[in-house]
Scaffold this motif. Structure first.
Motif, PDB file in Angstrom:
ATOM      1  N   SER A  14       1.040  -1.213   0.143  1.00 34.22           N
ATOM      2  CA  SER A  14      -0.038  -0.125   0.105  1.00 34.22           C
ATOM      3  C   SER A  14       0.923   1.296   0.001  1.00 34.22           C
ATOM      4  CB  SER A  14      -1.058   0.122   1.201  1.00 34.22           C
ATOM      5  OG  SER A  14      -0.153  -0.180   2.556  1.00 34.22           O
ATOM      6  N   ILE A  15       2.187   1.085   0.277  1.00 33.76           N
ATOM      7  CA  ILE A  15       3.079   2.377   0.439  1.00 33.76           C
ATOM      8  C   ILE A  15       4.054   2.251  -0.649  1.00 33.76           C
ATOM      9  CG2 ILE A  15       4.896   3.284   2.089  1.00 33.76           C
ATOM     10  CD1 ILE A  15       3.118   2.257   4.288  1.00 33.76           C
ATOM     11  N   ASP A  16       3.993   1.210  -1.639  1.00 33.40           N
ATOM     12  CA  ASP A  16       4.809   1.027  -2.585  1.00 33.40           C
ATOM     13  C   ASP A  16       4.892   1.848  -3.836  1.00 33.40           C
ATOM     14  OD1 ASP A  16       7.238   0.049  -3.800  1.00 33.40           O
ATOM     15  OD2 ASP A  16       5.842  -1.737  -4.821  1.00 33.40           O
ATOM     16  N   SER A  17       5.050   3.349  -3.648  1.00 33.46           N
ATOM     17  CA  SER A  17       4.695   4.356  -4.699  1.00 33.46           C
ATOM     18  C   SER A  17       5.622   5.495  -4.265  1.00 33.46           C
ATOM     19  CB  SER A  17       3.113   4.454  -4.778  1.00 33.46           C
ATOM     20  OG  SER A  17       2.567   4.969  -3.513  1.00 33.46           O
ATOM     21  N   LEU A  18       5.304   6.579  -5.027  1.00 37.91           N
ATOM     22  CA  LEU A  18       6.166   7.742  -4.971  1.00 37.91           C
ATOM     23  C   LEU A  18       5.488   8.813  -3.953  1.00 37.91           C
ATOM     24  CD1 LEU A  18       7.746   8.476  -8.396  1.00 37.91           C
ATOM     25  CD2 LEU A  18       8.924   7.136  -6.494  1.00 37.91           C
ATOM     26  N   PHE A  19       6.098   9.313  -2.865  1.00 38.14           N
ATOM     27  CA  PHE A  19       5.484  10.256  -2.354  1.00 38.14           C
ATOM     28  C   PHE A  19       6.057  11.554  -2.367  1.00 38.14           C
ATOM     29  CE2 PHE A  19       4.552   6.429  -0.170  1.00 38.14           C
ATOM     30  CZ  PHE A  19       3.351   6.529   0.508  1.00 38.14           C
ATOM     31  N   ASP A  20       5.500  12.548  -2.614  1.00 36.69           N
ATOM     32  CA  ASP A  20       5.837  13.923  -2.563  1.00 36.69           C
ATOM     33  C   ASP A  20       6.332  14.746  -1.375  1.00 36.69           C
ATOM     34  OD1 ASP A  20       5.224  13.663  -5.199  1.00 36.69           O
ATOM     35  OD2 ASP A  20       3.605  15.045  -5.373  1.00 36.69           O
ATOM     36  N   TYR A  21       7.695  15.393  -1.414  1.00 37.92           N
ATOM     37  CA  TYR A  21       7.947  16.293  -0.215  1.00 37.92           C
ATOM     38  C   TYR A  21       8.544  17.398  -0.684  1.00 37.92           C
ATOM     39  CZ  TYR A  21       7.570  12.245   2.975  1.00 37.92           C
ATOM     40  OH  TYR A  21       7.055  11.085   3.787  1.00 37.92           O
ATOM     41  N   GLU A  22       8.417  18.610  -0.024  1.00 37.23           N
ATOM     42  CA  GLU A  22       8.760  19.784  -0.080  1.00 37.23           C
ATOM     43  C   GLU A  22      10.448  19.810   0.055  1.00 37.23           C
ATOM     44  OE1 GLU A  22       8.629  24.667   0.985  1.00 37.23           O
ATOM     45  OE2 GLU A  22       7.009  23.277   1.471  1.00 37.23           O
ATOM     46  N   ILE A  23      11.201  20.365  -0.827  1.00 37.81           N
ATOM     47  CA  ILE A  23      12.546  20.368  -0.626  1.00 37.81           C
ATOM     48  C   ILE A  23      12.971  21.848   0.034  1.00 37.81           C
ATOM     49  CG2 ILE A  23      14.971  20.391  -1.608  1.00 37.81           C
ATOM     50  CD1 ILE A  23      13.721  18.913  -4.004  1.00 37.81           C
ATOM     51  N   PRO A  24      13.458  22.033   1.299  1.00 39.14           N
ATOM     52  CA  PRO A  24      13.402  23.338   1.579  1.00 39.14           C
ATOM     53  C   PRO A  24      14.649  24.122   1.052  1.00 39.14           C
ATOM     54  CG  PRO A  24      13.782  21.516   3.446  1.00 39.14           C
ATOM     55  CD  PRO A  24      13.445  20.803   2.073  1.00 39.14           C
ATOM     56  N   ASP A  25      14.688  25.475   1.145  1.00 38.28           N
ATOM     57  CA  ASP A  25      15.534  26.214   0.454  1.00 38.28           C
ATOM     58  C   ASP A  25      16.940  25.760   0.647  1.00 38.28           C
ATOM     59  OD1 ASP A  25      13.502  27.239  -0.456  1.00 38.28           O
ATOM     60  OD2 ASP A  25      13.715  29.173   0.685  1.00 38.28           O
ATOM     61  N   GLU A  26      17.360  25.471   1.910  1.00 34.53           N
ATOM     62  CA  GLU A  26      18.849  25.345   2.261  1.00 34.53           C
ATOM     63  C   GLU A  26      19.370  23.802   1.680  1.00 34.53           C
ATOM     64  OE1 GLU A  26      16.599  23.812   6.069  1.00 34.53           O
ATOM     65  OE2 GLU A  26      16.246  25.392   4.544  1.00 34.53           O
ATOM     66  N   LEU A  27      18.427  23.068   1.411  1.00 40.34           N
ATOM     67  CA  LEU A  27      18.840  21.779   0.789  1.00 40.34           C
ATOM     68  C   LEU A  27      18.644  21.811  -0.884  1.00 40.34           C
ATOM     69  CD1 LEU A  27      17.058  19.190   3.226  1.00 40.34           C
ATOM     70  CD2 LEU A  27      19.510  19.783   3.242  1.00 40.34           C
ATOM     71  N   LEU A  28      18.324  22.846  -1.380  1.00 35.51           N
ATOM     72  CA  LEU A  28      18.023  22.733  -2.970  1.00 35.51           C
ATOM     73  C   LEU A  28      19.013  22.287  -3.627  1.00 35.51           C
ATOM     74  CD1 LEU A  28      15.831  26.133  -3.418  1.00 35.51           C
ATOM     75  CD2 LEU A  28      15.077  23.787  -4.263  1.00 35.51           C
ATOM     76  N   SER A  29      20.198  22.829  -3.177  1.00 30.81           N
ATOM     77  CA  SER A  29      21.565  22.444  -4.045  1.00 30.81           C
ATOM     78  C   SER A  29      21.946  20.984  -3.631  1.00 30.81           C
ATOM     79  CB  SER A  29      22.534  23.192  -3.748  1.00 30.81           C
ATOM     80  OG  SER A  29      23.119  23.354  -2.528  1.00 30.81           O
ATOM     81  N   VAL A  30      21.314  20.370  -2.841  1.00 32.90           N
ATOM     82  CA  VAL A  30      21.958  18.857  -2.250  1.00 32.90           C
ATOM     83  C   VAL A  30      21.109  17.715  -2.817  1.00 32.90           C
ATOM     84  CG1 VAL A  30      22.883  17.708  -0.500  1.00 32.90           C
ATOM     85  CG2 VAL A  30      22.529  20.227  -0.205  1.00 32.90           C
ATOM     86  N   VAL A  31      19.669  18.340  -2.792  1.00 32.04           N
ATOM     87  CA  VAL A  31      18.888  17.073  -3.192  1.00 32.04           C
ATOM     88  C   VAL A  31      18.648  16.750  -4.603  1.00 32.04           C
ATOM     89  CG1 VAL A  31      16.327  16.314  -2.854  1.00 32.04           C
ATOM     90  CG2 VAL A  31      17.198  17.521  -1.032  1.00 32.04           C
ATOM     91  N   LYS A  32      19.079  15.554  -5.066  1.00 28.71           N
ATOM     92  CA  LYS A  32      19.150  15.270  -6.324  1.00 28.71           C
ATOM     93  C   LYS A  32      18.652  13.893  -6.405  1.00 28.71           C
ATOM     94  CE  LYS A  32      23.602  18.016  -7.213  1.00 28.71           C
ATOM     95  NZ  LYS A  32      24.371  17.921  -6.177  1.00 28.71           N
ATOM     96  N   PRO A  33      18.368  13.425  -7.845  1.00 31.42           N
ATOM     97  CA  PRO A  33      17.845  12.057  -7.781  1.00 31.42           C
ATOM     98  C   PRO A  33      19.164  11.007  -7.375  1.00 31.42           C
ATOM     99  CG  PRO A  33      17.180  13.376  -9.603  1.00 31.42           C
ATOM    100  CD  PRO A  33      17.957  14.221  -8.898  1.00 31.42           C
ATOM    101  N   GLY A  34      18.997  10.051  -6.603  1.00 28.99           N
ATOM    102  CA  GLY A  34      19.891   9.125  -6.338  1.00 28.99           C
ATOM    103  C   GLY A  34      20.444   9.419  -4.898  1.00 28.99           C
ATOM    104  N   VAL A  35      19.856  10.421  -4.245  1.00 31.88           N
ATOM    105  CA  VAL A  35      20.221  10.875  -2.844  1.00 31.88           C
ATOM    106  C   VAL A  35      19.450  10.028  -1.952  1.00 31.88           C
ATOM    107  CG1 VAL A  35      20.363  12.677  -1.238  1.00 31.88           C
ATOM    108  CG2 VAL A  35      21.739  12.835  -3.333  1.00 31.88           C
ATOM    109  N   ARG A  36      20.024   9.664  -0.746  1.00 32.33           N
ATOM    110  CA  ARG A  36      19.042   9.356   0.431  1.00 32.33           C
ATOM    111  C   ARG A  36      18.605  10.453   1.242  1.00 32.33           C
ATOM    112  NH1 ARG A  36      21.768   5.166   3.304  1.00 32.33           N
ATOM    113  NH2 ARG A  36      23.591   6.560   2.782  1.00 32.33           N
ATOM    114  N   VAL A  37      17.361  10.390   1.565  1.00 34.06           N
ATOM    115  CA  VAL A  37      17.154  11.373   2.691  1.00 34.06           C
ATOM    116  C   VAL A  37      16.433  10.780   3.580  1.00 34.06           C
ATOM    117  CG1 VAL A  37      16.954  13.288   1.005  1.00 34.06           C
ATOM    118  CG2 VAL A  37      15.061  11.873   1.222  1.00 34.06           C
TER     119      VAL A  37
END
Length: 802
Positions: A14-37
């Motif tokens: 039931s949870i096996d799908s994509l969930f949307d999260y807001e990227i905070p401004d201070e993390l904009l340059s860090v959060v990229k596809p392939g990164v674990r959060v």
């Protein structure tokens, strides 16, 4: 607003799908596809993988990402796409597919450390306040100081710092202490001149360091000068020298070998390699099946193909079936390509695997040699993938995701537009049939490199041995040949496909066999610790002195395991030096390598082992191979039993006479008239293929049909019978016309680890016939799987039916 699409680490459908999260401004340059959060999920915070980044979301209010775990992506865009394909192909959870691609260190609990890669003075001022002269410090000090993630990210990308993971309780990054002079050279010389006569050792240390002109390992300095820590401590306290901790890679296969040069190719090898090289040059994907007899020089073809790939600035993956093959294979690749080779297999410690993976991730190597999971190496410019001994069942993963390395290699080959070579002396019937149809391009090596004939294989009928009164496990013929080899100083390889001392323990009075309490299987006696062991759930119990049922003392061992054969060999050949290789003797780290090295150095006359010794080993002094019980696999309830037996007999016989000395093979069997044994003795793969294909067609087995096995298990027998009946009814209503449903029926081994097991099998021509019905079944039984401990697994292309 930037939105991250995240797969969270909760393996529930039931949870096996994509969930949307807001990227905070201070993390904009860090959060990229392939990164674990780390993201908020319900009341807790959990790990997730960023799959994609978009500019909007269909939801109005989004939770923000809490923090990042990686400052550089651990998965490439290609591997993220591959995880989606794996999810659809094996019906697994997306998070399971993503985790299968990463080393175990990423799944453990860990802390992060910051490592300086540059001089402290090159860092911003606020960093220098935190570092305080340290080259390594805990990451949480950065977080507490309020330094922005974007600044951390830019320093990582500039190569000034690196963030490393350290597993709690175990230091995963290996460090070594180095020593260096803390003063300028002129001042250091002044210090030496000012030291008194009593400080002789301190003088020695300083002079040594000036001569070295740089840093040196503390241990090496102490060994070279024969000094203790005392003079070093004194110099350190005075601020004249400093000790620094540096990371060193754990190298499980440190290469001391001389570099080898490409060998001249035979005419056949040249014909085989040309189409491969042309695909490399054209940057074109093609599947090649390299069918080469044992000793025909397949490895040299691999090496020279990889050489071409490296010349073009690309990378290569080489898969070997199991750890026992790795030492010799790694040695050959390291000798040819030196430090460009990383190694990934189950015999490495978690830390070693992590180090090897980081070498690949940091693009410090160009070739990976490893077992099944090495197919996920995070290369971005793949030029070739090679699967050696492609017929081996170890290329199929038995846990979720239940992928086959060959299919993953095919996917990656298409993505990178590069060739994939499947090599074997005895290819699977499926692969050979595809080559016959032109789906794969067939490449043949029918002669051994040294023009030696394949060893003569002699079949011994053990029924006749019994008739003439020979009740030992060795035929007269085999005994005579072993004695002859030992006299001549040559070596012997003996294979028996069973470990332990005996296969079961039985009472001669009442016929009771000692069964495992948790599985429907008799326990195996292991002599070393005088215990009975279950090879399915690992349960152990002491060997009883009397029958647990009738209390008779007539309790005896039956069947033959490797321990028992070793004992019989020692009695029969008193002066022979024997090495035994099975799961019990090779469970300790590095044991494979030590035992094979010992045998290679001719410190033993006989190598006795299970099927792990049947493949890939190359010893020039081995002139005799004996197969103790060729029937061990032949009569298993598995439609591949004949194919596996043929492969094993052909592979093990290929260990003899690989160099100057001619080889011989003795195969002991109770069914010498079986076509598998007869055709293996003639090395006639073509005839075996044709014969076996007729049987497969008649009974609708691969390659004429695909198979999928549905395993259902529960601790309650009634519940598992009920569930399997409902599953079968559901499937029969929804399956396509060309699909055949078989079952439900009890598994050949009804109970393992206190769980009762039933199965249904579907034979089908097209995936479209089975995908929707199987997904419907999985969704319908989700509640029971979550709440009532019902286990339901779907296995495409199964190799294991027990």
């Amino acid at each position: 607003m930037k939105v991250a699409k995240v797969v969270v680490d909760v393996p529930v459908s039931s949870i096996d799908s994509l969930f949307d999260y807001e990227i905070p401004d201070e993390l904009l340059s860090v959060v990229k596809p392939g990164v674990r959060v780390v993201v908020p999920f319900g009341p807790r915070k959990i790990m997730g993988f960023v799959i994609d980044i978009t500019g909007s979301s269909e939801f109005e209010k989004l939770k923000p990402i809490h923090t990042v775990m990686d400052y550089a992506p651990v998965l490439t865009p290609e591997l993220l796409n591959l995880s989606k394909w794996l999810q659809e192909e094996t019906l697994c959870f997306r998070v399971s597919a993503l985790q299968a691609m990463l080393p175990a260190v990423f799944k453990a609990k860990y802390e992060k450390e910051v490592w300086l890669l540059a001089d402290e003075s090159e860092l911003p001022f606020e960093w220098q306040i935190i570092t305080q002269g340290r080259e390594v410090f805990p990451f949480n000090e950065l977080e507490e100081s309020g330094i922005k993630a974007s600044q951390i990210s830019s320093l990582v990308s500039e190569g000034l710092i690196e963030i490393k993971y350290v597993v709690k309780g175990k230091n995963r990054v290996k460090k070594d202490t180095y020593i260096e002079i803390a003063l300028e050279q002129v001042k250091a010389i002044e210090v030496i001149e000012g030291l008194g006569k009593q400080a002789k050792k301190q003088k020695q240390v300083l002079e040594y360091l000036i001569d070295t002109n740089g840093e040196i390992r503390l241990k090496q300095l102490m060994d070279d000068l024969g000094v203790t820590r005392a003079p070093i401590k004194t110099l350190e306290d005075k601020g004249i020298i400093r000790l620094v901790q540096k990371e060193v890679y754990r190298d499980p296969h440190a290469n001391n070998n001389e570099r080898t040069k490409p060998l001249p190719l035979t005419e056949q090898q040249q014909q085989v390699i040309e189409p491969v090289l042309s695909r490399i040059d054209e940057n074109k994907h093609e599947m090649f099946l390299l069918h080469g007899v044992t000793g025909s020089g397949k490895t040299e073809v691999y090496l020279q193909s990889i050489d071409r790939v490296l010349q073009e600035g690309k990378e290569a993956i080489v898969l070997v079936p199991e750890i026992s093959l790795t030492p010799q294979m790694v040695e050959r690749f390291k000798s040819r390509f030196g430090d460009d080779v990383a190694v990934l297999h189950s015999g490495l410690s978690t830390g070693e695997k992590y180090d090897e993976w980081r070498k690949i991730h940091r693009k410090e190597v160009k070739v990976v040699v490893g077992a099944r999971s090495a197919v996920f190496a995070p290369f971005e410019k793949l030029g070739i993938i090679i699967i050696d001994e492609e017929h081996e069942t170890t290329y199929k993963q038995e846990d979720y995701p239940k992928y086959h390395a060959r299919e993953v290699a095919k996917y990656r080959g298409q993505y990178h537009k590069c060739p994939v070579i499947l090599g074997s002396a005895t290819p699977t019937l499926e692969s050979y049939a595809r080559a016959q149809k032109g789906v794969y391009q067939l490449l043949e090596l029918s002669e051994r490199v040294n023009e030696q004939a394949l060893p003569h294989m002699e079949i011994v009928d053990m029924r006749k041995e019994l008739e003439k009164g020979n009740r030992t496990m060795f035929s007269d013929n085999l005994v005579e040949k072993i004695n002859d080899r030992i006299k001549r100083g040559e070596q012997v390889v003996l294979m028996l496909n069973r470990r332990g001392y005996s296969t079961f323990v039985m009472c001669r009075e009442c016929g009771e066999t000692v069964q495992c309490e948790h599985c429907d299987i008799s326990m195996t006696y292991h002599r070393t610790n005088h215990k009975l062991k279950c090879h399915y759930c690992s349960d152990e119990k002491p060997m009883p002195n009397q029958c647990p049922k009738c209390e008779s003392e007539a309790i005896r061992f039956f069947g033959t395991g490797t321990q028992k054969v070793e004992e019989a060999l020692q009695q029969q050949f008193e002066h022979a030096r024997i090495i035994r290789m099975d799961v019990d003797t090779t469970s300790r780290k590095g044991a494979h390598e030590r035992l094979l090295k010992k045998f290679g150095n001719q410190e033993a006359d006989i190598l006795l082992g299970t099927q792990m010794i049947a493949k890939g080993l190359d010893f020039e002094n081995v002139t005799l191979v004996g197969v103790i019980a060729a029937d061990a696999i032949l009569h298993l309830p598995d439609f591949r039993a004949a194919e596996k037996s043929f492969q094993l007999l052909t592979q093990v016989s290929g260990r003899a006479g690989r160099h100057e000395l001619p080889g011989e093979v003795v195969v002991q069997t109770y069914t010498p008239e079986h076509y598998t044994v007869e055709l293996a003795a003639q090395y006639d793969y073509e005839s075996f293929f044709n014969r076996e294909m007729q049987i497969r067609r008649r009974f609708a087995y691969p390659p004429y049909y695909f198979l999928v096995l549905i395993n259902i298990s529960h601790e309650n027998h009634v519940k598992v019978v009920d569930a399997s009946q409902r599953i079968a009814n559901m499937l029969s209503q929804r399956l396509g016309e060309s699909a055949l449903l078989m079952g439900p029926s009890p598994s050949p081994m009804l109970r393992i680890k206190d769980r009762f097991r039933y199965q249904c099998m579907i034979k089908y021509k097209s995936r479209q016939d089975v995908d929707e019905p199987l997904e419907h079944v999985l969704n319908s039984f989700q509640k029971e799987m979550n709440k009532e401990e019902l286990q339901l697994t779907v296995d495409f292309e199964p190799y294991y039916f027990m």
